[in-house]
Write an enzyme that holds these catalytic residues in place. Structure first.
Site, PDB file in Angstrom:
ATOM      1  N   ARG A  48       1.082  17.776   2.874  1.00 29.85           N
ATOM      2  CA  ARG A  48       0.967  18.864   1.908  1.00 29.85           C
ATOM      3  C   ARG A  48      -0.308  18.783   1.058  1.00 29.85           C
ATOM      4  O   ARG A  48      -1.055  19.766   0.946  1.00 29.85           O
ATOM      5  CB  ARG A  48       2.182  18.878   0.957  1.00 29.85           C
ATOM      6  CG  ARG A  48       3.430  19.454   1.581  1.00 29.85           C
ATOM      7  CD  ARG A  48       4.653  18.756   1.033  1.00 29.85           C
ATOM      8  NE  ARG A  48       4.671  17.422   1.586  1.00 29.85           N
ATOM      9  CZ  ARG A  48       5.284  17.106   2.738  1.00 29.85           C
ATOM     10  NH1 ARG A  48       5.982  17.995   3.356  1.00 29.85           N
ATOM     11  NH2 ARG A  48       5.203  15.877   3.236  1.00 29.85           N
ATOM     12  N   THR A  49      -0.540  17.634   0.435  1.00 31.57           N
ATOM     13  CA  THR A  49      -1.647  17.551  -0.525  1.00 31.57           C
ATOM     14  C   THR A  49      -2.989  17.764   0.168  1.00 31.57           C
ATOM     15  O   THR A  49      -3.822  18.554  -0.292  1.00 31.57           O
ATOM     16  CB  THR A  49      -1.622  16.176  -1.225  1.00 31.57           C
ATOM     17  OG1 THR A  49      -0.284  15.907  -1.654  1.00 31.57           O
ATOM     18  CG2 THR A  49      -2.548  16.154  -2.421  1.00 31.57           C
ATOM     19  N   LYS A  76     -13.994  -1.027   9.920  1.00 33.70           N
ATOM     20  CA  LYS A  76     -14.987  -2.034  10.346  1.00 33.70           C
ATOM     21  C   LYS A  76     -15.356  -2.950   9.183  1.00 33.70           C
ATOM     22  O   LYS A  76     -16.300  -3.725   9.277  1.00 33.70           O
ATOM     23  CB  LYS A  76     -16.240  -1.328  10.869  1.00 33.70           C
ATOM     24  CG  LYS A  76     -15.993  -0.463  12.095  1.00 33.70           C
ATOM     25  CD  LYS A  76     -17.298   0.182  12.551  1.00 33.70           C
ATOM     26  CE  LYS A  76     -17.164   1.667  12.690  1.00 33.70           C
ATOM     27  NZ  LYS A  76     -18.428   2.362  12.802  1.00 33.70           N
ATOM     28  N   ARG A  98      -6.926  10.127  -2.330  1.00 30.10           N
ATOM     29  CA  ARG A  98      -5.573   9.529  -2.332  1.00 30.10           C
ATOM     30  C   ARG A  98      -5.740   8.069  -1.925  1.00 30.10           C
ATOM     31  O   ARG A  98      -6.395   7.768  -0.922  1.00 30.10           O
ATOM     32  CB  ARG A  98      -4.630  10.236  -1.365  1.00 30.10           C
ATOM     33  CG  ARG A  98      -3.340   9.444  -1.163  1.00 30.10           C
ATOM     34  CD  ARG A  98      -2.280  10.199  -0.435  1.00 30.10           C
ATOM     35  NE  ARG A  98      -1.738  11.260  -1.279  1.00 30.10           N
ATOM     36  CZ  ARG A  98      -0.669  11.981  -0.943  1.00 30.10           C
ATOM     37  NH1 ARG A  98      -0.040  11.748   0.192  1.00 30.10           N
ATOM     38  NH2 ARG A  98      -0.234  12.926  -1.742  1.00 30.10           N
ATOM     39  N   HIS A 126       0.426  11.371  -9.655  1.00 34.73           N
ATOM     40  CA  HIS A 126       0.107  12.404  -8.645  1.00 34.73           C
ATOM     41  C   HIS A 126       0.018  13.710  -9.434  1.00 34.73           C
ATOM     42  O   HIS A 126       0.895  14.564  -9.382  1.00 34.73           O
ATOM     43  CB  HIS A 126       1.217  12.449  -7.595  1.00 34.73           C
ATOM     44  CG  HIS A 126       0.897  13.243  -6.363  1.00 34.73           C
ATOM     45  ND1 HIS A 126      -0.201  14.085  -6.256  1.00 34.73           N
ATOM     46  CD2 HIS A 126       1.544  13.326  -5.171  1.00 34.73           C
ATOM     47  CE1 HIS A 126      -0.207  14.640  -5.056  1.00 34.73           C
ATOM     48  NE2 HIS A 126       0.832  14.201  -4.383  1.00 34.73           N
TER      49      HIS A 126
HETATM   50  N1   CP Z   1       4.072  15.763  -2.028  1.00 32.87           N
HETATM   51  C1   CP Z   1       3.124  15.111  -1.324  1.00 32.87           C
HETATM   52  O1   CP Z   1       2.278  14.428  -1.893  1.00 32.87           O
HETATM   53  O2   CP Z   1       3.200  15.277   0.021  1.00 32.87           O
HETATM   54  P1   CP Z   1       2.139  14.674   1.052  1.00 32.87           P
HETATM   55  O3   CP Z   1       2.302  13.152   1.016  1.00 32.87           O
HETATM   56  O4   CP Z   1       2.497  15.242   2.380  1.00 32.87           O
HETATM   57  O5   CP Z   1       0.778  15.056   0.595  1.00 32.87           O
END
Ligand code: CP
Length: 302
Positions: A48-49, A76, A98, A126
Site C-alpha cells: 500500500r504505502t 553487496k 521505509r 508510520h
Molecule cells: N499499511 C501499510 O503500511 O501497508 P504496506 O506495508 O503494504 O505498505
C-alpha cells in the site's frame, strides 16, 4: 506525528480533501509537481504505502523512481548512508524511506538536502498511515473531539498504533488499546490511553475499531502460546462488534491476516472502511508531497 501540530494535521487533511478528486477524473493527472523527482526507497516490503506514494507522485506529474534494498547494491555491502548519499547525488527533491530501524528517516533528513518522508521506521512511527487513518475517520465521523477509538492487536510492535495514538490524542479523541499483556508496551498508559486485555472492554461504546496484525517479523520469539490461541481471543468477529456504537467503523492498515486478527465477516462486512483507507492514502500522500515540494516551503514529515 510527534512533530506535527494540530494545525499541521488540519492543513494536510484539508489539502488531501482538495486533491482527492484528481483520482476520480478521466485524466488522473495535475501538473503541480512537474519537473520534481521523487525516490521511493523501501528497505522493508510494502504494497500500500509504496504503490500509493508512487501513484500520488505520478498523479501530480512528478518523476518517480523506486529502489528496494533487495535489488540495490546494499546486498553487496553498501551501507544505508552511502546508498542515501548516492541517491542524493542524483538530486531528487524527495526521498521516501521505509526502514526496519527506528529513526532511520531522521538520520537521512539530517544528512541529505532532499526532503525525507518517513514511510515507516521500525516500531517507531508510520506518520502517513496515521494521516490517512485520520482523514478516513474525519470523512466518516466528521469530528475527532470525544470520539472513542479502540486499537486492538499487536500494540507493542505497531508503528501504526503509535502514530495514530499520538495523532488521535492531539485531536481530542479517547483511545483504548487491547491485546495480550505481552503485546502491550508497559509505557503505553503514560501516553494517555486506557489499556485492557479484554477486547470487549476496549470496544464498549466505541466509534472506531482499529485492528492490527501480529508482527511476527519483529518478534525474536513468539510472545504468546500460538497463533491459534491468539486468534481464539483476539480474532475480531461480528459478535465482538455488538458492544460498539451502531455506526461504528472498522479500520485496518493492512496487510490483513484473515482468521488471525480479523474475520472475513468483519473485513468484508458493512462496518469495514479498510479499502476506503487505501483510497484515501493516495490523496493524503498527494497532499504531503504537494505541501513539501509543491510550494515555496521544503521540510520533512516525521
Ligand atoms: N499499511 C501499510 O503500511 O501497508 P504496506 O506495508 O503494504 O505498505
Amino acid at each position: 506525528m510527534a512533530a506535527l501540530s494540530v494545525a499541521d494535521i488540519g492543513l494536510i487533511l484539508d489539502t488531501a480533501d482538495s486533491l482527492k478528486s484528481i483520482s476520480f477524473r478521466d485524466i488522473k493527472k495535475a501538473p503541480t509537481l512537474r519537473g520534481k523527482s521523487v525516490v521511493n526507497f523501501f528497505y522493508e516490503p510494502s504494497t500500500r504505502t509504496k504503490s500509493s506514494f508512487e501513484i500520488a507522485a505520478k498523479r501530480l506529474s512528478a518523476d518517480t523512481f523506486s529502489l528496494s534494498a533487495s535489488t540495490s547494491s546494499m546486498v553487496k555491502g553498501e551501507t544505508l548512508l552511502d546508498t542515501a548519499r548516492n541517491l542524493q547525488a542524483m538530486n531528487p527533491d524527495v526521498i521516501i524511506l521505509r526502514h526496519s530501524s527506528s529513526g532511520a528517516p531522521h538520520v537521512f533528513a539530517k544528512k541529505l538536502k532532499a526532503s525525507v518522508i518517513n514511510a515507516g521506521d521500525g516500531i517507531n512511527e508510520h506518520p502517513t498511515q496515521a494521516l490517512l487513518d485520520l482523514y478516513t475517520i474525519r470523512e466518516k465521523k466528521g469530528v475527532f473531539k470525544g470520539l472513542k477509538v479502540a486499537i486492538i492487536g499487536d500494540i507493542a510492535h505497531s508503528r501504526v498504533a503509535r502514530s495514530n495514538i499520538i495523532g488521535l490524542l492531539k485531536l481530542g479523541a479517547h483511545v483504548s488499546v487491547s491485546g495480550p499483556p505481552t503485546l502491550i508496551p508497559k509505557e503505553i498508559e503514560a501516553m494517555g490511553v486506557s489499556v485492557s486485555n479484554d477486547p470487549a472492554i476496549a470496544v464498549k461504546g466505541c466509534d472506531v475499531v482499529m485492528l492490527l496484525r501480529v508482527q511476527l517479523e519483529r518478534q525474536s520469539r513468539l510472545l504468546f502460546p500460538s497463533l491459534r490461541e491468539y486468534s481464539s481471543f483476539f480474532c475480531f468477529n461480528e459478535n465482538m462488534l455488538k458492544g460498539a456504537k451502531e455506526d461504528v467503523i472498522v479500520m485496518h492498515p493492512g496487510p490483513l491476516n484473515r482468521g488471525v486478527e480479523i474475520s472475513n465477516g468483519v473485513a468484508d462486512g458493512p462496518y469495514s472502511v479498510i479499502l476506503d483507507q487505501v483510497t484515501n492514502g493516495v490523496a493524503v500522500r498527494m497532499a504531503v508531497l504537494y505541501l513539501l515540494i509543491g510550494g515555496a516551503k521544503s521540510d520533512n514529515i516525521d
